[in-house]
Design a protein around this motif. Sequence first.
Motif, PDB file in Angstrom:
ATOM      1  N   ASN A  38       0.814  -1.214   0.000  1.00 19.85           N
ATOM      2  CA  ASN A  38       0.000   0.000   0.000  1.00 19.85           C
ATOM      3  C   ASN A  38       0.850   1.267   0.000  1.00 19.85           C
ATOM      4  O   ASN A  38       0.329   2.355   0.063  1.00 19.85           O
ATOM      5  N   GLY A  39       2.168   1.099  -0.058  1.00 22.07           N
ATOM      6  CA  GLY A  39       3.047   2.253  -0.153  1.00 22.07           C
ATOM      7  C   GLY A  39       3.305   2.969   1.148  1.00 22.07           C
ATOM      8  O   GLY A  39       4.000   3.982   1.165  1.00 22.07           O
ATOM      9  N   ASP A  40       2.747   2.490   2.271  1.00 25.35           N
ATOM     10  CA  ASP A  40       2.945   3.174   3.545  1.00 25.35           C
ATOM     11  C   ASP A  40       4.331   2.935   4.131  1.00 25.35           C
ATOM     12  O   ASP A  40       4.848   3.763   4.875  1.00 25.35           O
ATOM     13  N   HIS A  41       4.900   1.766   3.871  1.00 25.45           N
ATOM     14  CA  HIS A  41       6.201   1.408   4.418  1.00 25.45           C
ATOM     15  C   HIS A  41       7.013   0.633   3.387  1.00 25.45           C
ATOM     16  O   HIS A  41       6.462   0.082   2.440  1.00 25.45           O
ATOM     17  N   MET A  42       8.318   0.583   3.633  1.00 24.76           N
ATOM     18  CA  MET A  42       9.174  -0.372   2.949  1.00 24.76           C
ATOM     19  C   MET A  42       9.852  -1.203   4.032  1.00 24.76           C
ATOM     20  O   MET A  42      10.468  -0.660   4.946  1.00 24.76           O
ATOM     21  N   PRO A 179      25.503  10.213   1.887  1.00 24.26           N
ATOM     22  CA  PRO A 179      24.796  10.092   3.174  1.00 24.26           C
ATOM     23  C   PRO A 179      23.563  10.970   3.299  1.00 24.26           C
ATOM     24  O   PRO A 179      22.748  10.758   4.201  1.00 24.26           O
ATOM     25  N   SER A 180      23.407  11.939   2.406  1.00 24.08           N
ATOM     26  CA  SER A 180      22.206  12.771   2.451  1.00 24.08           C
ATOM     27  C   SER A 180      21.030  12.105   1.744  1.00 24.08           C
ATOM     28  O   SER A 180      19.912  12.624   1.758  1.00 24.08           O
ATOM     29  N   ARG A 181      21.274  10.937   1.150  1.00 22.38           N
ATOM     30  CA  ARG A 181      20.234  10.188   0.472  1.00 22.38           C
ATOM     31  C   ARG A 181      19.959   8.884   1.218  1.00 22.38           C
ATOM     32  O   ARG A 181      20.638   8.563   2.190  1.00 22.38           O
ATOM     33  N   ALA A 182      18.984   8.124   0.781  1.00 21.06           N
ATOM     34  CA  ALA A 182      18.596   6.888   1.470  1.00 21.06           C
ATOM     35  C   ALA A 182      19.618   5.785   1.188  1.00 21.06           C
ATOM     36  O   ALA A 182      19.786   5.357   0.040  1.00 21.06           O
ATOM     37  N   VAL A 183      20.294   5.326   2.252  1.00 23.16           N
ATOM     38  CA  VAL A 183      21.329   4.289   2.153  1.00 23.16           C
ATOM     39  C   VAL A 183      21.141   3.328   3.326  1.00 23.16           C
ATOM     40  O   VAL A 183      20.930   3.759   4.468  1.00 23.16           O
ATOM     41  N   ALA A 184      21.234   2.033   3.056  1.00 25.59           N
ATOM     42  CA  ALA A 184      21.184   1.025   4.118  1.00 25.59           C
ATOM     43  C   ALA A 184      22.290   0.003   3.872  1.00 25.59           C
ATOM     44  O   ALA A 184      22.343  -0.615   2.815  1.00 25.59           O
ATOM     45  N   ALA A 268      16.792   6.770   8.795  1.00 20.83           N
ATOM     46  CA  ALA A 268      16.670   6.762  10.259  1.00 20.83           C
ATOM     47  C   ALA A 268      15.495   7.617  10.719  1.00 20.83           C
ATOM     48  O   ALA A 268      14.783   7.253  11.669  1.00 20.83           O
ATOM     49  N   GLU A 269      15.281   8.729  10.051  1.00 22.95           N
ATOM     50  CA  GLU A 269      14.184   9.625  10.444  1.00 22.95           C
ATOM     51  C   GLU A 269      12.816   9.014  10.143  1.00 22.95           C
ATOM     52  O   GLU A 269      11.815   9.445  10.729  1.00 22.95           O
ATOM     53  N   ARG A 270      12.768   8.016   9.282  1.00 20.83           N
ATOM     54  CA  ARG A 270      11.494   7.387   8.928  1.00 20.83           C
ATOM     55  C   ARG A 270      11.374   5.954   9.449  1.00 20.83           C
ATOM     56  O   ARG A 270      10.426   5.244   9.110  1.00 20.83           O
ATOM     57  N   LEU A 271      12.316   5.560  10.308  1.00 21.87           N
ATOM     58  CA  LEU A 271      12.261   4.223  10.896  1.00 21.87           C
ATOM     59  C   LEU A 271      11.038   4.111  11.812  1.00 21.87           C
ATOM     60  O   LEU A 271      10.870   4.908  12.734  1.00 21.87           O
ATOM     61  N   SER A 272      10.191   3.127  11.564  1.00 23.50           N
ATOM     62  CA  SER A 272       8.967   3.006  12.357  1.00 23.50           C
ATOM     63  C   SER A 272       8.894   1.713  13.163  1.00 23.50           C
ATOM     64  O   SER A 272       8.056   1.600  14.065  1.00 23.50           O
ATOM     65  N   VAL A 292      17.120  -9.866  10.810  1.00 28.67           N
ATOM     66  CA  VAL A 292      16.864  -8.552  11.407  1.00 28.67           C
ATOM     67  C   VAL A 292      16.006  -7.787  10.405  1.00 28.67           C
ATOM     68  O   VAL A 292      16.287  -7.792   9.203  1.00 28.67           O
ATOM     69  N   VAL A 293      14.945  -7.141  10.904  1.00 24.79           N
ATOM     70  CA  VAL A 293      13.951  -6.534  10.021  1.00 24.79           C
ATOM     71  C   VAL A 293      13.624  -5.125  10.509  1.00 24.79           C
ATOM     72  O   VAL A 293      13.472  -4.898  11.708  1.00 24.79           O
ATOM     73  N   ILE A 294      13.512  -4.193   9.554  1.00 26.68           N
ATOM     74  CA  ILE A 294      13.078  -2.832   9.897  1.00 26.68           C
ATOM     75  C   ILE A 294      12.003  -2.387   8.912  1.00 26.68           C
ATOM     76  O   ILE A 294      11.946  -2.865   7.777  1.00 26.68           O
ATOM     77  N   ASP A 295      11.156  -1.482   9.364  1.00 28.56           N
ATOM     78  CA  ASP A 295      10.179  -0.828   8.500  1.00 28.56           C
ATOM     79  C   ASP A 295      10.546   0.641   8.374  1.00 28.56           C
ATOM     80  O   ASP A 295      10.829   1.328   9.380  1.00 28.56           O
ATOM     81  N   ILE A 296      10.500   1.137   7.148  1.00 33.91           N
ATOM     82  CA  ILE A 296      10.765   2.534   6.851  1.00 33.91           C
ATOM     83  C   ILE A 296       9.489   3.150   6.297  1.00 33.91           C
ATOM     84  O   ILE A 296       8.944   2.671   5.285  1.00 33.91           O
ATOM     85  N   ALA A 297       8.954   4.159   6.965  1.00 37.19           N
ATOM     86  CA  ALA A 297       7.735   4.807   6.501  1.00 37.19           C
ATOM     87  C   ALA A 297       7.988   5.535   5.194  1.00 37.19           C
ATOM     88  O   ALA A 297       9.094   6.067   4.951  1.00 37.19           O
TER      89      ALA A 297
END
Length: 302
Positions: A38-42, A179-184, A268-272, A292-297
């Motif tokens: 639904n596009g709310d998270h990755m 680092p100013s862009r989305a990197v994991a 990090a700012e969108r980690l939910s 290990v699992v994370i959700d990013i809004a």
Amino acid sequence: RCPRRGHGDEAGRGQEGGDQSDADAIVAKPDTLPVGQNGDHMRIATWNVNSLKVRLGRVEEWLAYAQPDVVCLQETKLSDATFPHLAFSALGYESVHHGFGQWNGVAILSRVGIDDPNYGFSEGLEADTDARLITATCGGARILSVYVPNGRGLDDPHYQYKLSWLDRLRRHLDATADPSRAVAVCGDFNVAPDDRDVWDPGIFVGSTHVSKPERDALAHLESWGLQDAFRLRYDQDGLFSYWDYRAGDFHQHRGMRIDLMLVSKPLAERLSWAIIDRNARKGKLPSDHAPVVIDIAAEDAA
């Protein structure tokens, strides 16, 4: 001695179980959520599977219930020619793999696209003789799946290789990411960031995985602009991602947290949400690591 006894050894594999402790309340089976649809998270995950040939069925089962959008795999122990791209495609995942067979091997699975893959270190850096790094863009984020060398012992040449490898990883980021862009940066780092990440710090004195040079190298990598996503959610000790097969370590919760997801500030700012899925370490023929699992809004949902 190396604290990871017999890593990669088939001895001792079989039924795994054990009760969850109170600390493990946050390391349970993820909810079956339609994340990403639904596009709310990755949802991004990392997992050292310790032989994909042995554990493909378990990985397929886990993908079905955890529903990650992007998965970084380590220790596939497969060559590129034998990697099961079709099996993952049937589950809705594109995939890229870097492996030579028998040892090491890394992959990225994605159901949000895979673009601009890079196999190993970037041009200009000393090439790695092992298959330990793959990089790709998935869902707008630059994703790195890493399998850092073990190190074996503080006086072993492999330890210096480990430190050099971590330094090259930092320089690879300098050359290929922002680092100013989305990197994991996700994977098995073979470093416990601090003493709360091992079951008994006294046991590990004089061993790899906890030495100051290793931890300094990890801190230098993070200084590029990365944060430990799991620690942004949970501060307590006793939260592990790896347990040795032998000596009943999993049953007795003698583990280490060495599987990390280091994310840049925009992520990090969108980690939910974050979890270590300890249940995936149970049952028949498990890996010695848990995912290990994370959700990013989504940016418009943050």
